[in-house]
Design a protein around this motif. Structure first.
Motif, PDB file in Angstrom:
ATOM      1  N   TRP A 212     -23.672 -22.595  17.941  1.00  0.00           N
ATOM      2  CA  TRP A 212     -22.811 -23.458  17.132  1.00  0.00           C
ATOM      3  C   TRP A 212     -21.363 -23.006  17.310  1.00  0.00           C
ATOM      4  O   TRP A 212     -21.087 -21.837  17.550  1.00  0.00           O
ATOM      5  CB  TRP A 212     -23.213 -23.459  15.659  1.00  0.00           C
ATOM      6  CG  TRP A 212     -23.420 -22.111  15.024  1.00  0.00           C
ATOM      7  CD1 TRP A 212     -24.568 -21.401  14.974  1.00  0.00           C
ATOM      8  CD2 TRP A 212     -22.436 -21.325  14.342  1.00  0.00           C
ATOM      9  NE1 TRP A 212     -24.386 -20.223  14.319  1.00  0.00           N
ATOM     10  CE2 TRP A 212     -23.090 -20.143  13.906  1.00  0.00           C
ATOM     11  CE3 TRP A 212     -21.082 -21.477  14.045  1.00  0.00           C
ATOM     12  CZ2 TRP A 212     -22.429 -19.150  13.203  1.00  0.00           C
ATOM     13  CZ3 TRP A 212     -20.421 -20.496  13.335  1.00  0.00           C
ATOM     14  CH2 TRP A 212     -21.104 -19.342  12.922  1.00  0.00           C
ATOM     15  N   PRO A 213     -20.416 -23.943  17.206  1.00  0.00           N
ATOM     16  CA  PRO A 213     -19.005 -23.612  17.428  1.00  0.00           C
ATOM     17  C   PRO A 213     -18.337 -23.093  16.154  1.00  0.00           C
ATOM     18  O   PRO A 213     -18.827 -23.322  15.041  1.00  0.00           O
ATOM     19  CB  PRO A 213     -18.399 -24.951  17.846  1.00  0.00           C
ATOM     20  CG  PRO A 213     -19.212 -25.956  17.089  1.00  0.00           C
ATOM     21  CD  PRO A 213     -20.614 -25.400  17.032  1.00  0.00           C
ATOM     22  N   ILE A 214     -17.226 -22.415  16.320  1.00  0.00           N
ATOM     23  CA  ILE A 214     -16.397 -21.991  15.199  1.00  0.00           C
ATOM     24  C   ILE A 214     -14.963 -22.404  15.502  1.00  0.00           C
ATOM     25  O   ILE A 214     -14.498 -22.263  16.639  1.00  0.00           O
ATOM     26  CB  ILE A 214     -16.508 -20.477  14.954  1.00  0.00           C
ATOM     27  CG1 ILE A 214     -15.733 -20.072  13.703  1.00  0.00           C
ATOM     28  CG2 ILE A 214     -16.026 -19.669  16.165  1.00  0.00           C
ATOM     29  CD1 ILE A 214     -15.981 -18.633  13.268  1.00  0.00           C
ATOM     30  N   VAL A 215     -14.301 -22.966  14.509  1.00  0.00           N
ATOM     31  CA  VAL A 215     -12.933 -23.461  14.695  1.00  0.00           C
ATOM     32  C   VAL A 215     -11.952 -22.302  14.619  1.00  0.00           C
ATOM     33  O   VAL A 215     -11.946 -21.526  13.641  1.00  0.00           O
ATOM     34  CB  VAL A 215     -12.594 -24.523  13.621  1.00  0.00           C
ATOM     35  CG1 VAL A 215     -11.144 -25.013  13.805  1.00  0.00           C
ATOM     36  CG2 VAL A 215     -13.554 -25.699  13.712  1.00  0.00           C
ATOM     37  N   ALA A 216     -11.130 -22.172  15.635  1.00  0.00           N
ATOM     38  CA  ALA A 216     -10.164 -21.071  15.697  1.00  0.00           C
ATOM     39  C   ALA A 216      -9.025 -21.289  14.706  1.00  0.00           C
ATOM     40  O   ALA A 216      -8.558 -22.421  14.522  1.00  0.00           O
ATOM     41  CB  ALA A 216      -9.605 -20.950  17.109  1.00  0.00           C
ATOM     42  N   ASP A 217      -8.581 -20.197  14.074  1.00  0.00           N
ATOM     43  CA  ASP A 217      -7.388 -20.287  13.235  1.00  0.00           C
ATOM     44  C   ASP A 217      -6.150 -20.158  14.124  1.00  0.00           C
ATOM     45  O   ASP A 217      -6.254 -19.933  15.340  1.00  0.00           O
ATOM     46  CB  ASP A 217      -7.405 -19.237  12.121  1.00  0.00           C
ATOM     47  CG  ASP A 217      -7.481 -17.806  12.653  1.00  0.00           C
ATOM     48  OD1 ASP A 217      -7.187 -17.587  13.849  1.00  0.00           O
ATOM     49  OD2 ASP A 217      -7.852 -16.901  11.879  1.00  0.00           O
ATOM     50  N   ILE A 218      -4.966 -20.284  13.525  1.00  0.00           N
ATOM     51  CA  ILE A 218      -3.721 -20.303  14.303  1.00  0.00           C
ATOM     52  C   ILE A 218      -3.531 -19.005  15.073  1.00  0.00           C
ATOM     53  O   ILE A 218      -3.145 -19.003  16.250  1.00  0.00           O
ATOM     54  CB  ILE A 218      -2.518 -20.560  13.367  1.00  0.00           C
ATOM     55  CG1 ILE A 218      -2.609 -21.968  12.768  1.00  0.00           C
ATOM     56  CG2 ILE A 218      -1.201 -20.394  14.123  1.00  0.00           C
ATOM     57  CD1 ILE A 218      -1.548 -22.265  11.730  1.00  0.00           C
ATOM     58  N   GLN A 219      -3.815 -17.867  14.421  1.00  0.00           N
ATOM     59  CA  GLN A 219      -3.628 -16.569  15.073  1.00  0.00           C
ATOM     60  C   GLN A 219      -4.553 -16.404  16.273  1.00  0.00           C
ATOM     61  O   GLN A 219      -4.148 -15.902  17.326  1.00  0.00           O
ATOM     62  CB  GLN A 219      -3.865 -15.435  14.072  1.00  0.00           C
ATOM     63  CG  GLN A 219      -3.605 -14.041  14.648  1.00  0.00           C
ATOM     64  CD  GLN A 219      -2.168 -13.853  15.096  1.00  0.00           C
ATOM     65  OE1 GLN A 219      -1.236 -14.001  14.313  1.00  0.00           O
ATOM     66  NE2 GLN A 219      -1.966 -13.536  16.370  1.00  0.00           N
ATOM     67  N   THR A 220      -5.810 -16.836  16.127  1.00  0.00           N
ATOM     68  CA  THR A 220      -6.770 -16.689  17.222  1.00  0.00           C
ATOM     69  C   THR A 220      -6.407 -17.593  18.398  1.00  0.00           C
ATOM     70  O   THR A 220      -6.560 -17.202  19.561  1.00  0.00           O
ATOM     71  CB  THR A 220      -8.197 -16.985  16.727  1.00  0.00           C
ATOM     72  OG1 THR A 220      -8.499 -16.115  15.629  1.00  0.00           O
ATOM     73  CG2 THR A 220      -9.218 -16.768  17.833  1.00  0.00           C
ATOM     74  N   VAL A 221      -5.908 -18.805  18.110  1.00  0.00           N
ATOM     75  CA  VAL A 221      -5.445 -19.692  19.189  1.00  0.00           C
ATOM     76  C   VAL A 221      -4.322 -19.006  19.966  1.00  0.00           C
ATOM     77  O   VAL A 221      -4.312 -18.994  21.207  1.00  0.00           O
ATOM     78  CB  VAL A 221      -4.951 -21.041  18.618  1.00  0.00           C
ATOM     79  CG1 VAL A 221      -4.235 -21.852  19.710  1.00  0.00           C
ATOM     80  CG2 VAL A 221      -6.108 -21.850  18.054  1.00  0.00           C
TER      81      VAL A 221
END
Length: 324
Positions: A212-221
Motif C-alpha cells: 500500500w502507498p503512503i503520501v509523502a509530506d513536504i519534507q520527505t518530498v
C-alpha cells in the motif's frame, strides 16, 4: 531475581543491562546502537559471538598480565571478583562484572588493551579523558557499587605503554545515566523499540513491506529530490574518477611511482605484498605450530618474529593505485 552469572552467560545477560552495554543503551557506543541492543534484549537478534575474535582473545589474555604488572610495578592492591553486582530500587536491572577491585581504596579497576591507532582516543593520563562509551561503563559500575569512589582505567596502548585514567564518582552524571538506561529498559519491558538512528537500524526495523502507498509530506518530498540529485552527481563523479585514473595509469605504464619535476610524489601504482602462511607452514613447520590456535595467529607471529615474517611476505600479483 538478582543472581550471580558469568560474563559469558547469554541468558543471564538478558536479565538487564550490563556495564559494557551502557554505552549502547545510552547511544554513545559507535559500534552498537540502542536499537541493536534492544533487538538483542528482546530476542530479535542474537548477540555477535566474539569468542573467536582475535582482538577479544588477546584482550582477555592480556588482562591478567596487565593486572600483574600493576600489582608488582605500580603497587596496586588488586583483587579479582566473580560476583555479579546489581543496581538498587528502580535501577535493579543494572548489573556489572568487574575486572578487578582495589578494596582498600574503594576503587573499581577496569583493564583495557588497545591498539596504537586508537591511542588518539585517549587524552592525558591521570585524567578522565577517555572515550565516552568507557565513561558510561564506569558510571554504570559506580551506580552498582554505591560505596566506591571511582573507577581507575589501566590502558595498555600498543602492547608497550601502560596508561592510567581516573574517573571519579559524579552523582549528577550517574543519575543522568540511570535515567537514560531506565528509559531504555522500559522499552525492552514494554516491547517498544528505540528510534532507529542509522541505515542499518531502519532496514532492520522495517524489514517487511506491505502493498500500500503512503503520501509523502513536504519534507520527505524535498529529501527525495535532494537524494536523487546527490546520487546523479555521485554517478557523474564516479565516471570522471574512472576516466582520470585510467589516463594516469596509462601514462605511468610500468613505472610504479609518479613524481613532479621537483621529485614530489604524486601517486604510486605498485604491486602489493601479502604474507604467505602456507609457505611458512611448508618451510618452517615448527615455527608455524607455535602460533597455531584455532587458526594461525598472524598478528602474534609478526610481533614476535618480525625477521622471519619478512621472509614470507610475497608479492600479491595485483597493482594497487594510490594518490599521495
Amino acid at each position: 531475581m538478582q543472581v550471580n552469572f558469568s560474563v559469558d552467560d547469554k541468558e543471564g545477560r538478558l536479565q538487564g543491562i550490563g556495564a559494557s552495554e551502557a554505552g549502547a543503551a545510552t547511544g554513545v557506543n559507535p559500534w552498537k546502537t540502542p536499537f541493536m541492543l534492544w533487538e538483542e534484549k528482546t530476542r530479535r537478534r542474537d548477540p555477535v559471538d566474539l569468542s573467536d575474535n582475535e582482538s577479544v582473545m588477546w584482550g582477555s589474555f592480556m588482562e591478567h598480565t596487565i593486572a600483574d604488572f600493576a600489582k608488582k610495578k605500580l603497587g596496586m592492591n588488586l583483587r579479582r571478583t566473580n560476583k555479579t553486582y546489581w543496581g538498587e530500587g528502580q535501577h535493579s536491572f543494572m548489573f556489572a562484572h568487574l575486572d578487578r577491585l582495589d578494596q582498600g581504596n574503594k576503587r573499581i579497576i577496569e583493564i583495557k588493551n588497545t591498539s596504537e591507532w586508537m591511542a588518539d582516543k585517549y587524552g592525558q593520563q591521570g585524567t578522565d579523558d577517555l572515550p565516552l562509551y568507557y565513561k558510561a561503563q564506569g558510571w554504570h559500575e559506580l551506580a552498582c557499587l554505591p560505596t566506591y569512589s571511582g573507577v581507575d582505567f589501566l590502558v595498555l596502548v600498543g602492547g608497550r605503554s601502560l596508561k592510567q585514567y581516573t574517573l571519579n564518582r559524579d552523582a549528577e552524571l550517574i543519575e543522568m545515566l540511570q535515567a537514560q538506561e531506565l528509559d531504555f529498559w522500559m522499552r525492552v519491558q514494554e516491547d517498544i523499540p528505540p528510534p532507529p538512528i542509522n541505515k542499518a537500524d531502519v532496514e532492520s526495523r522495517y524489514s517487511r513491506a506491505e502493498s500500500w502507498p503512503i503520501v509523502a509530506d513536504i519534507q520527505t518530498v524535498s529529501n527525495v529530490k535532494l537524494l536523487a540529485d546527490i546520487k546523479a552527481r555521485m554517478k557523474e563523479l564516479k565516471a570522471q574518477e574512472e576516466t582520470l585514473e585510467t589516463g594516469i595509469k596509462a601514462f605511468m605504464a610500468e613505472a610504479d611511482t609518479l613524481v613532479t619535476a621537483s621529485g614530489e610524489t604524486l601517486a604510486t601504482w605498485k604491486i602489493g605484498n601479502r604474507f604467505s602462511s602456507d609457505s611458512l607452514k611448508s618451510k618452517e613447520p615448527e615455527v608455524y605450530e607455535r602460533f597455531l590456535e584455532n587458526s594461525f595467529n598472524q598478528k602474534a607471529f609478526q610481533t614476535s618474529c618480525p625477521d622471519i615474517y619478512k621472509r614470507f611476505v610475497v608479492p600479491s600479483g595485483a597493482r594497487s593505485f594510490r594518490l599521495k
